[in-house]
Write an enzyme that holds these catalytic residues in place. Sequence first.
Site, PDB file in Angstrom:
ATOM      1  N   ALA A   1       0.868  -1.186   0.000  1.00  0.00           N
ATOM      2  CA  ALA A   1       0.000   0.000   0.000  1.00  0.00           C
ATOM      3  C   ALA A   1       0.899   1.228   0.000  1.00  0.00           C
ATOM      4  CB  ALA A   1      -0.887  -0.017   1.241  1.00  0.00           C
TER       5      ALA A   1
ATOM      6  N   GLY B   1       0.910  -5.062   0.894  1.00  0.00           N
ATOM      7  CA  GLY B   1      -0.273  -5.152   0.043  1.00  0.00           C
ATOM      8  C   GLY B   1       0.014  -5.803  -1.309  1.00  0.00           C
TER       9      GLY B   1
ATOM     10  N   GLU C   1      -0.338  -9.353  -0.671  1.00  0.00           N
ATOM     11  CA  GLU C   1      -1.772  -9.602  -0.451  1.00  0.00           C
ATOM     12  C   GLU C   1      -2.560  -9.539  -1.760  1.00  0.00           C
ATOM     13  OE1 GLU C   1      -1.627  -6.500   2.539  1.00  0.00           O
ATOM     14  OE2 GLU C   1      -2.474  -7.899   3.991  1.00  0.00           O
TER      15      GLU C   1
ATOM     16  N   GLU D   1       4.734  -4.984   7.184  1.00  0.00           N
ATOM     17  CA  GLU D   1       3.936  -3.912   7.805  1.00  0.00           C
ATOM     18  C   GLU D   1       4.297  -3.661   9.265  1.00  0.00           C
ATOM     19  OE1 GLU D   1       2.713  -6.420   5.974  1.00  0.00           O
ATOM     20  OE2 GLU D   1       1.145  -5.709   4.614  1.00  0.00           O
TER      21      GLU D   1
HETATM   22  N1  CAA Z   1       4.627   3.273  -0.560  1.00  0.00           N
HETATM   23  C1  CAA Z   1       5.038   4.451  -1.096  1.00  0.00           C
HETATM   24  N2  CAA Z   1       6.200   4.601  -1.756  1.00  0.00           N
HETATM   25  C2  CAA Z   1       6.984   3.523  -1.874  1.00  0.00           C
HETATM   26  C3  CAA Z   1       6.626   2.260  -1.348  1.00  0.00           C
HETATM   27  C4  CAA Z   1       5.368   2.161  -0.670  1.00  0.00           C
HETATM   28  N3  CAA Z   1       4.910   0.989  -0.188  1.00  0.00           N
HETATM   29  N4  CAA Z   1       7.606   1.385  -1.629  1.00  0.00           N
HETATM   30  C5  CAA Z   1       8.544   2.065  -2.306  1.00  0.00           C
HETATM   31  N5  CAA Z   1       8.179   3.349  -2.458  1.00  0.00           N
HETATM   32  C6  CAA Z   1       8.907   4.421  -3.130  1.00  0.00           C
HETATM   33  C7  CAA Z   1      10.070   4.918  -2.292  1.00  0.00           C
HETATM   34  O1  CAA Z   1       9.636   5.835  -1.312  1.00  0.00           O
HETATM   35  C8  CAA Z   1      10.951   5.538  -3.348  1.00  0.00           C
HETATM   36  O2  CAA Z   1      10.419   6.792  -3.686  1.00  0.00           O
HETATM   37  P1  CAA Z   1      11.414   8.083  -3.759  1.00  0.00           P
HETATM   38  O3  CAA Z   1      12.332   7.764  -4.902  1.00  0.00           O
HETATM   39  O4  CAA Z   1      10.470   9.213  -4.051  1.00  0.00           O
HETATM   40  O5  CAA Z   1      12.105   8.168  -2.459  1.00  0.00           O
HETATM   41  C9  CAA Z   1      10.741   4.615  -4.543  1.00  0.00           C
HETATM   42  O6  CAA Z   1       9.504   3.917  -4.314  1.00  0.00           O
HETATM   43  C10 CAA Z   1      11.829   3.586  -4.697  1.00  0.00           C
HETATM   44  O7  CAA Z   1      11.947   2.897  -3.465  1.00  0.00           O
HETATM   45  P2  CAA Z   1      13.354   2.679  -2.722  1.00  0.00           P
HETATM   46  O8  CAA Z   1      14.274   3.796  -3.013  1.00  0.00           O
HETATM   47  O9  CAA Z   1      13.060   2.391  -1.299  1.00  0.00           O
HETATM   48  O10 CAA Z   1      13.870   1.374  -3.496  1.00  0.00           O
HETATM   49  P3  CAA Z   1      14.840   0.235  -2.936  1.00  0.00           P
HETATM   50  O11 CAA Z   1      15.175  -0.614  -4.095  1.00  0.00           O
HETATM   51  O12 CAA Z   1      15.953   0.838  -2.154  1.00  0.00           O
HETATM   52  O13 CAA Z   1      13.937  -0.606  -1.891  1.00  0.00           O
HETATM   53  C11 CAA Z   1      11.928  -1.758  -1.161  1.00  0.00           C
HETATM   54  C12 CAA Z   1      12.843  -1.353  -2.352  1.00  0.00           C
HETATM   55  C13 CAA Z   1      12.700  -2.758  -0.269  1.00  0.00           C
HETATM   56  C14 CAA Z   1      10.699  -2.409  -1.749  1.00  0.00           C
HETATM   57  C15 CAA Z   1      11.579  -0.502  -0.335  1.00  0.00           C
HETATM   58  O14 CAA Z   1      11.094   0.484  -1.234  1.00  0.00           O
HETATM   59  C16 CAA Z   1      10.526  -0.744   0.712  1.00  0.00           C
HETATM   60  O15 CAA Z   1      10.838  -1.259   1.758  1.00  0.00           O
HETATM   61  N6  CAA Z   1       9.266  -0.345   0.456  1.00  0.00           N
HETATM   62  C17 CAA Z   1       8.192  -0.433   1.411  1.00  0.00           C
HETATM   63  C18 CAA Z   1       7.691  -1.864   1.529  1.00  0.00           C
HETATM   64  C19 CAA Z   1       6.582  -1.927   2.573  1.00  0.00           C
HETATM   65  O16 CAA Z   1       6.777  -1.622   3.727  1.00  0.00           O
HETATM   66  N7  CAA Z   1       5.380  -2.364   2.150  1.00  0.00           N
HETATM   67  C20 CAA Z   1       4.224  -2.466   3.001  1.00  0.00           C
HETATM   68  C21 CAA Z   1       3.367  -1.249   2.869  1.00  0.00           C
HETATM   69  S1  CAA Z   1       2.043  -1.207   4.023  1.00  0.00           S
HETATM   70  C22 CAA Z   1       0.870  -2.238   3.400  1.00  0.00           C
HETATM   71  O17 CAA Z   1       1.015  -2.776   2.313  1.00  0.00           O
HETATM   72  C23 CAA Z   1      -0.354  -2.421   4.216  1.00  0.00           C
HETATM   73  C24 CAA Z   1      -1.264  -3.512   3.778  1.00  0.00           C
HETATM   74  O18 CAA Z   1      -1.288  -4.573   4.298  1.00  0.00           O
HETATM   75  C25 CAA Z   1      -2.225  -3.302   2.682  1.00  0.00           C
END
Ligand code: CAA
Length: 294
Positions: free
Chosen positions: A101, A144, A147, A167
């Site tokens: 998400a 998500g 999911e 999460e």
């Molecule tokens: N939401 C918003 N933006 C996101 C995102 C997310 N879930 N995942 C990645 N991005 C964005 C980053 O903020 C970044 O944007 P900027 O360039 O503007 O800073 C861009 O995508 C690229 O990401 P990274 O620079 O972090 O890329 P990376 O290769 O270094 O890392 C990753 C990749 C490990 C996937 C890392 O991006 C990450 O940990 N993302 C979040 C994953 C996460 O926590 N997901 C769960 C979300 S909550 C949820 O999903 C609730 C539910 O149950 C429905």
Amino acid sequence: MFRTLLSPAITRPLSAQKATRAFSTSQVVKQAAAASGSYEHILTETRGKVGLITLNRPKALNALCNDLFVELNEALRGYDADANIGSIVITGSQKAFAAGADIKEMKSNKFIDTYKNDFLGHWAKMTEIKKPIIAAVNGYALGGGCELAMMCDIIYAGEKAVFGQPEIKLGVIPGAGGTQRLVKAVGKSKAMEMVLTGSVNLNATEAQSLGLVSKVVPAEQLVDEAVKTGEVIASMGQPSVQMAKEAINKSFEVPLSAGLRWERIFFQALFGTADQVEGMAAFTEKRKPTFTHQ
Ligand code: CAA
């Protein structure tokens, strides 16, 4: 341009929009865009009888913002209603199926609004789609994203796919099936480990060995492979395919005796279809069946 035409209302869950007003300019824009096949966050195309949806927010690693899911549901509903389509494939990019998400979009959410507007509730709409959906997962399927893949009916993975539920590291828990569907897919201990640590991820091979994924293929072949399976499914009679999907999904929701009853009723019902007559006639006449989906 599309974004500028959207009012703030469209960024709220569809259910909330419907609750406040049945009709809005932004919905008309959205519907017109859907009808012409142009979306902001997804790409759609048809390959034979397979509808292919590609999540397309590359800069955010396909983070599932509200508008993306509204568009996804719209595209899925369109394919579901299209008699020429027999199955659907959802994919992302080579780097990310979806990184979850959209954290930036939801970080300021307050409990009372998420509760009253049933935040993420509209995601579950895709489980109402009758035609089979195959997730073709390359790269990250986190939160998500994992999911979303689990809401599909079949998951194929590219060799570098990563499945995880991080999460807990954000101070929340999975909110779209990660504590429920993941347990059924990989078992309680592994699901607990993934959800409680947020950092135990599954690579493609592990996901396959646990049963979350049914096939692992080289990344560049993934979509073609998923479409190929989609074509096989689309070549079958739609009533039997849809009843098979519904019957299998019943097994997640009802006791065995009720599931078996549903299965038998579906089986019996299919004797009322032209496809059953054709399928069995073709077998006895040693030819390929031509299903009419009737
Ligand atoms: N939401 C918003 N933006 C996101 C995102 C997310 N879930 N995942 C990645 N991005 C964005 C980053 O903020 C970044 O944007 P900027 O360039 O503007 O800073 C861009 O995508 C690229 O990401 P990274 O620079 O972090 O890329 P990376 O290769 O270094 O890392 C990753 C990749 C490990 C996937 C890392 O991006 C990450 O940990 N993302 C979040 C994953 C996460 O926590 N997901 C769960 C979300 S909550 C949820 O999903 C609730 C539910 O149950 C429905």
